[in-house]
Write a protein that holds these residues in place. Structure first.
Motif, PDB file in Angstrom:
ATOM      1  N   TYR A 174       0.862  -1.185   0.000  1.00  0.00           N
ATOM      2  CA  TYR A 174       0.000   0.000   0.000  1.00  0.00           C
ATOM      3  C   TYR A 174       0.892   1.226   0.000  1.00  0.00           C
ATOM      4  O   TYR A 174       1.742   1.389   0.882  1.00  0.00           O
ATOM      5  N   VAL A 175       0.712   2.092  -1.002  1.00  0.00           N
ATOM      6  CA  VAL A 175       1.443   3.349  -1.082  1.00  0.00           C
ATOM      7  C   VAL A 175       0.494   4.444  -0.648  1.00  0.00           C
ATOM      8  O   VAL A 175      -0.477   4.768  -1.344  1.00  0.00           O
ATOM      9  N   GLY A 176       0.748   5.015   0.559  1.00  0.00           N
ATOM     10  CA  GLY A 176      -0.170   5.993   1.126  1.00  0.00           C
ATOM     11  C   GLY A 176       0.518   7.298   1.433  1.00  0.00           C
ATOM     12  O   GLY A 176       1.707   7.487   1.174  1.00  0.00           O
ATOM     13  N   GLY A 177      -0.249   8.226   2.013  1.00  0.00           N
ATOM     14  CA  GLY A 177       0.345   9.526   2.271  1.00  0.00           C
ATOM     15  C   GLY A 177      -0.469  10.353   3.251  1.00  0.00           C
ATOM     16  O   GLY A 177      -1.211   9.800   4.056  1.00  0.00           O
ATOM     17  N   GLY A 178      -0.321  11.667   3.104  1.00  0.00           N
ATOM     18  CA  GLY A 178       0.178  12.367   1.931  1.00  0.00           C
ATOM     19  C   GLY A 178      -0.654  12.084   0.673  1.00  0.00           C
ATOM     20  O   GLY A 178      -1.730  11.545   0.713  1.00  0.00           O
ATOM     21  N   THR A 179      -0.081  12.430  -0.440  1.00  0.00           N
ATOM     22  CA  THR A 179      -0.706  12.250  -1.740  1.00  0.00           C
ATOM     23  C   THR A 179       0.286  11.605  -2.696  1.00  0.00           C
ATOM     24  O   THR A 179       1.035  12.301  -3.399  1.00  0.00           O
ATOM     25  N   PRO A 180       0.330  10.263  -2.753  1.00  0.00           N
ATOM     26  CA  PRO A 180       1.279   9.613  -3.668  1.00  0.00           C
ATOM     27  C   PRO A 180       1.130  10.057  -5.114  1.00  0.00           C
ATOM     28  O   PRO A 180       2.134  10.142  -5.844  1.00  0.00           O
ATOM     29  N   SER A 181      -0.106  10.351  -5.554  1.00  0.00           N
ATOM     30  CA  SER A 181      -0.279  10.752  -6.957  1.00  0.00           C
ATOM     31  C   SER A 181       0.415  12.063  -7.277  1.00  0.00           C
ATOM     32  O   SER A 181       0.648  12.381  -8.456  1.00  0.00           O
ATOM     33  N   LEU A 182       0.789  12.850  -6.257  1.00  0.00           N
ATOM     34  CA  LEU A 182       1.534  14.083  -6.491  1.00  0.00           C
ATOM     35  C   LEU A 182       2.922  13.791  -7.051  1.00  0.00           C
ATOM     36  O   LEU A 182       3.537  14.662  -7.684  1.00  0.00           O
ATOM     37  N   LEU A 183       3.421  12.568  -6.862  1.00  0.00           N
ATOM     38  CA  LEU A 183       4.710  12.188  -7.452  1.00  0.00           C
ATOM     39  C   LEU A 183       4.632  12.151  -8.975  1.00  0.00           C
ATOM     40  O   LEU A 183       5.665  12.155  -9.644  1.00  0.00           O
ATOM     41  N   GLY A 184       3.439  12.086  -9.536  1.00  0.00           N
ATOM     42  CA  GLY A 184       3.280  12.064 -10.986  1.00  0.00           C
ATOM     43  C   GLY A 184       4.002  10.892 -11.615  1.00  0.00           C
ATOM     44  O   GLY A 184       3.850   9.735 -11.180  1.00  0.00           O
ATOM     45  N   GLU A 185       4.806  11.171 -12.626  1.00  0.00           N
ATOM     46  CA  GLU A 185       5.496  10.099 -13.343  1.00  0.00           C
ATOM     47  C   GLU A 185       6.564   9.415 -12.492  1.00  0.00           C
ATOM     48  O   GLU A 185       7.146   8.412 -12.909  1.00  0.00           O
ATOM     49  N   GLY A 186       6.811   9.945 -11.284  1.00  0.00           N
ATOM     50  CA  GLY A 186       7.749   9.281 -10.385  1.00  0.00           C
ATOM     51  C   GLY A 186       7.116   8.145  -9.598  1.00  0.00           C
ATOM     52  O   GLY A 186       7.830   7.353  -8.962  1.00  0.00           O
ATOM     53  N   LEU A 187       5.781   8.032  -9.644  1.00  0.00           N
ATOM     54  CA  LEU A 187       5.109   6.980  -8.879  1.00  0.00           C
ATOM     55  C   LEU A 187       5.159   5.609  -9.546  1.00  0.00           C
ATOM     56  O   LEU A 187       5.428   4.606  -8.866  1.00  0.00           O
ATOM     57  N   PRO A 188       4.920   5.481 -10.866  1.00  0.00           N
ATOM     58  CA  PRO A 188       4.951   4.147 -11.476  1.00  0.00           C
ATOM     59  C   PRO A 188       6.268   3.382 -11.276  1.00  0.00           C
ATOM     60  O   PRO A 188       6.220   2.178 -11.003  1.00  0.00           O
ATOM     61  N   PRO A 189       7.446   4.026 -11.381  1.00  0.00           N
ATOM     62  CA  PRO A 189       8.663   3.254 -11.119  1.00  0.00           C
ATOM     63  C   PRO A 189       8.719   2.688  -9.697  1.00  0.00           C
ATOM     64  O   PRO A 189       9.233   1.578  -9.477  1.00  0.00           O
ATOM     65  N   LEU A 190       8.204   3.434  -8.727  1.00  0.00           N
ATOM     66  CA  LEU A 190       8.160   2.940  -7.357  1.00  0.00           C
ATOM     67  C   LEU A 190       7.223   1.738  -7.260  1.00  0.00           C
ATOM     68  O   LEU A 190       7.542   0.728  -6.617  1.00  0.00           O
ATOM     69  N   VAL A 191       6.071   1.835  -7.919  1.00  0.00           N
ATOM     70  CA  VAL A 191       5.126   0.716  -7.939  1.00  0.00           C
ATOM     71  C   VAL A 191       5.748  -0.489  -8.633  1.00  0.00           C
ATOM     72  O   VAL A 191       5.586  -1.637  -8.186  1.00  0.00           O
ATOM     73  N   SER A 192       6.475  -0.259  -9.709  1.00  0.00           N
ATOM     74  CA  SER A 192       7.134  -1.348 -10.421  1.00  0.00           C
ATOM     75  C   SER A 192       8.134  -2.069  -9.524  1.00  0.00           C
ATOM     76  O   SER A 192       8.249  -3.301  -9.556  1.00  0.00           O
ATOM     77  N   ARG A 193       8.849  -1.293  -8.699  1.00  0.00           N
ATOM     78  CA  ARG A 193       9.797  -1.920  -7.767  1.00  0.00           C
ATOM     79  C   ARG A 193       9.059  -2.799  -6.765  1.00  0.00           C
ATOM     80  O   ARG A 193       9.524  -3.895  -6.427  1.00  0.00           O
ATOM     81  N   VAL A 194       7.907  -2.332  -6.296  1.00  0.00           N
ATOM     82  CA  VAL A 194       7.110  -3.135  -5.366  1.00  0.00           C
ATOM     83  C   VAL A 194       6.575  -4.386  -6.062  1.00  0.00           C
ATOM     84  O   VAL A 194       6.597  -5.490  -5.495  1.00  0.00           O
ATOM     85  N   ALA A 195       6.106  -4.228  -7.301  1.00  0.00           N
ATOM     86  CA  ALA A 195       5.565  -5.379  -8.035  1.00  0.00           C
ATOM     87  C   ALA A 195       6.609  -6.470  -8.218  1.00  0.00           C
ATOM     88  O   ALA A 195       6.277  -7.663  -8.258  1.00  0.00           O
ATOM     89  N   ALA A 196       7.870  -6.078  -8.318  1.00  0.00           N
ATOM     90  CA  ALA A 196       8.945  -7.064  -8.481  1.00  0.00           C
ATOM     91  C   ALA A 196       9.075  -7.973  -7.262  1.00  0.00           C
ATOM     92  O   ALA A 196       9.681  -9.044  -7.351  1.00  0.00           O
ATOM     93  N   LEU A 197       8.515  -7.574  -6.134  1.00  0.00           N
ATOM     94  CA  LEU A 197       8.538  -8.426  -4.945  1.00  0.00           C
ATOM     95  C   LEU A 197       7.568  -9.590  -5.060  1.00  0.00           C
ATOM     96  O   LEU A 197       7.655 -10.550  -4.290  1.00  0.00           O
ATOM     97  N   GLY A 198       6.625  -9.487  -5.998  1.00  0.00           N
ATOM     98  CA  GLY A 198       5.642 -10.546  -6.177  1.00  0.00           C
ATOM     99  C   GLY A 198       4.335 -10.307  -5.454  1.00  0.00           C
ATOM    100  O   GLY A 198       3.497 -11.216  -5.381  1.00  0.00           O
ATOM    101  N   ALA A 199       4.128  -9.102  -4.922  1.00  0.00           N
ATOM    102  CA  ALA A 199       2.877  -8.800  -4.228  1.00  0.00           C
ATOM    103  C   ALA A 199       1.706  -8.912  -5.196  1.00  0.00           C
ATOM    104  O   ALA A 199       1.762  -8.402  -6.317  1.00  0.00           O
ATOM    105  N   SER A 200       0.631  -9.554  -4.765  1.00  0.00           N
ATOM    106  CA  SER A 200      -0.522  -9.758  -5.650  1.00  0.00           C
ATOM    107  C   SER A 200      -1.559  -8.656  -5.530  1.00  0.00           C
ATOM    108  O   SER A 200      -2.479  -8.578  -6.350  1.00  0.00           O
ATOM    109  N   GLU A 201      -1.454  -7.822  -4.502  1.00  0.00           N
ATOM    110  CA  GLU A 201      -2.346  -6.659  -4.363  1.00  0.00           C
ATOM    111  C   GLU A 201      -1.492  -5.443  -4.054  1.00  0.00           C
ATOM    112  O   GLU A 201      -0.778  -5.435  -3.053  1.00  0.00           O
ATOM    113  N   ILE A 202      -1.550  -4.434  -4.920  1.00  0.00           N
ATOM    114  CA  ILE A 202      -0.778  -3.206  -4.728  1.00  0.00           C
ATOM    115  C   ILE A 202      -1.733  -2.026  -4.875  1.00  0.00           C
ATOM    116  O   ILE A 202      -2.304  -1.801  -5.945  1.00  0.00           O
TER     117      ILE A 202
END
Length: 420
Positions: free
Chosen positions: A73-101
């Protein structure tokens, strides 16, 4: 989980859920006392901070703390304020194998390109901070979006294929039974699979607290809060949602598994400034293998609660877990059992039978059954489908229910602060 039974939740060495805190907002809302700060768009601190979170994920993964993490779970604050910087962070989390992000977002910063980027990166859910679909109420709360923006952006999120949750707030300035009913109905009509409903809490030091310092705030009384929560239950269940936790409603199959992890004793790791973790003793010792500033745990402890107390700028400059200050609480097995009972009472399904069996062994003889009998007699719990679950009175008098379960915890929780 690597070990069976409820007590296995105290024996595993990995977190089973990951939380990332993004402490940036375009503007501080009038009611907010969270760890978040107004930040201008494109502030380089945001990119540096997102990189720091990736460094901490790398370190935690290397320590074996994330090998069982199935939700994030990426919370805040406002994670969407990261804009194009948020998907790479999510991609790093997805690489862990989490099935719900899940990512939190505000309507005013949830662009089409961000929706596309999050879906490609591996996000599965969005939690959108709508709060109200009445313009006058949104102004009172200090939100940047209006109702039209919220509806358009939530509709776009639903169309993207992501599971979408709406956060809504009741007992707010200017809200009426009628306006609350309209917000609930319009949110459901948007096709979201999940709705979270929270009564407004007027926190000390917030803009709302200052604005209404000399006002009795009848619109936020306990009675109004209870009535609005009951109204939400009636309306949302009429629209096909089912309550699964005191503040959460979902269509079939759309409950948030990450949120349920918090209420069911599963260890979780929080990264970022003011992020909280709950680790087993084994997990804590793994973390301490790198973060040597952490103290030796007291004897007889089974669970450790930690909060990373770093300031956001410092964390961005020195991201290693070995460089972070923490505040800590150490819980014995009996204290952890009482905590799990308290948290489990938030769930509609009631107290897990495995938890009750474990708690009877961990707590002083007879203490649990005497407490449960009292809660049954007082009408705060009832037996349903072989489980003890909160009654309607239990929901409305939740604090009393939770306090009586927590009071089963023997002794005082050991706490300590440590620097880097």
């Amino acid at each position: 989980m690597s070990e069976r039974g409820w007590d296995g939740r105290l024996r595993t060495s990995s977190a089973q859920a990951l939380y990332l805190h993004v402490p940036f907002c375009a503007r501080k809302c009038a009611y907010c006392d969270f760890a978040s700060w107004e930040t201008r768009a494109q502030d380089p601190l945001m990119a540096a901070y997102a990189h720091a979170l990736s460094v901490q994920i790398d370190e935690a993964e290397g320590l074996g703390l994330l090998q069982e993490a199935d939700t994030a779970y990426v919370g805040g604050g406002t994670p969407s304020l990261l804009g194009e910087g948020l998907p790479p962070l999510v991609s790093r989390v997805a690489a862990l194998g989490a099935s719900e992000i899940t990512c939190e977002a505000n309507p005013d910063s949830l662009t089409d390109s961000l929706l596309e980027g999050l879906a490609r990166a591996g996000a599965t859910r969005l939690s959108v901070g709508v709060q109200s679909l009445e313009d006058a109420e949104l102004v009172e709360l200090g939100r940047l979006h209006d109702a039209a923006c919220a509806k358009e952006r939530v509709s776009a999120a639903v169309a993207s294929g992501l599971d979408v949750s709406c956060d809504l707030m009741c007992a707010t300035p200017g809200q009426t039974d009628a306006s609350w009913g309209r917000t609930l109905g319009q949110a459901a009509a948007l096709g979201v699979g999940h709705v979270s409903v929270y009564p407004l809490m007027i926190e000390e030091g917030t803009a709302l607290d200052r604005r209404y310092a000399h006002d009795p705030c009848a619109w936020n009384s306990d009675e109004v809060q209870a009535a609005r929560m009951q109204q939400a239950q009636v309306l949302l269940e009429g629209y096909g949602y089912r309550r699964y936790e005191v503040a959460s409603y979902a269509m079939p199959g759309k409950a948030c598994r990450h949120n349920k992890a918090y209420w069911t004793g599963r260890p979780y790791l929080g990264l970022g400034t003011q992020a909280s973790s709950m680790l087993t003793l084994k997990g804590y010792l793994r973390l301490r293998g790198l973060a040597r500033q952490l103290p030796e745990p007291p004897r007889g402890m089974a669970r450790v609660r930690l909060t990373m107390t770093s300031e956001r700028g410092r964390l961005a400059q020195a991201p290693s877990l070995a460089d972070q200050p923490f505040s800590l609480e150490f819980l014995s097995e009996a204290q952890a059992a009482a905590e799990d009972l308290m948290l489990g009472a938030r769930l509609v399904e009631g107290l897990d039978l495995g938890l009750l069996g474990h708690a009877r062994e961990a707590l002083p003889t007879g203490a649990l059954d005497a407490c449960l009998e009292g809660l049954l007699v007082d009408g705060l719990l009832s037996e349903r489908d072989g489980r003890l679950a909160p009654t309607e009175s239990g929901w409305l008098l939740g604090n009393e229910l939770y306090e009586r379960l927590w009071d089963l915890a023997p002794g005082k929780v050991a706490s300590v602060d440590c620097g880097a």
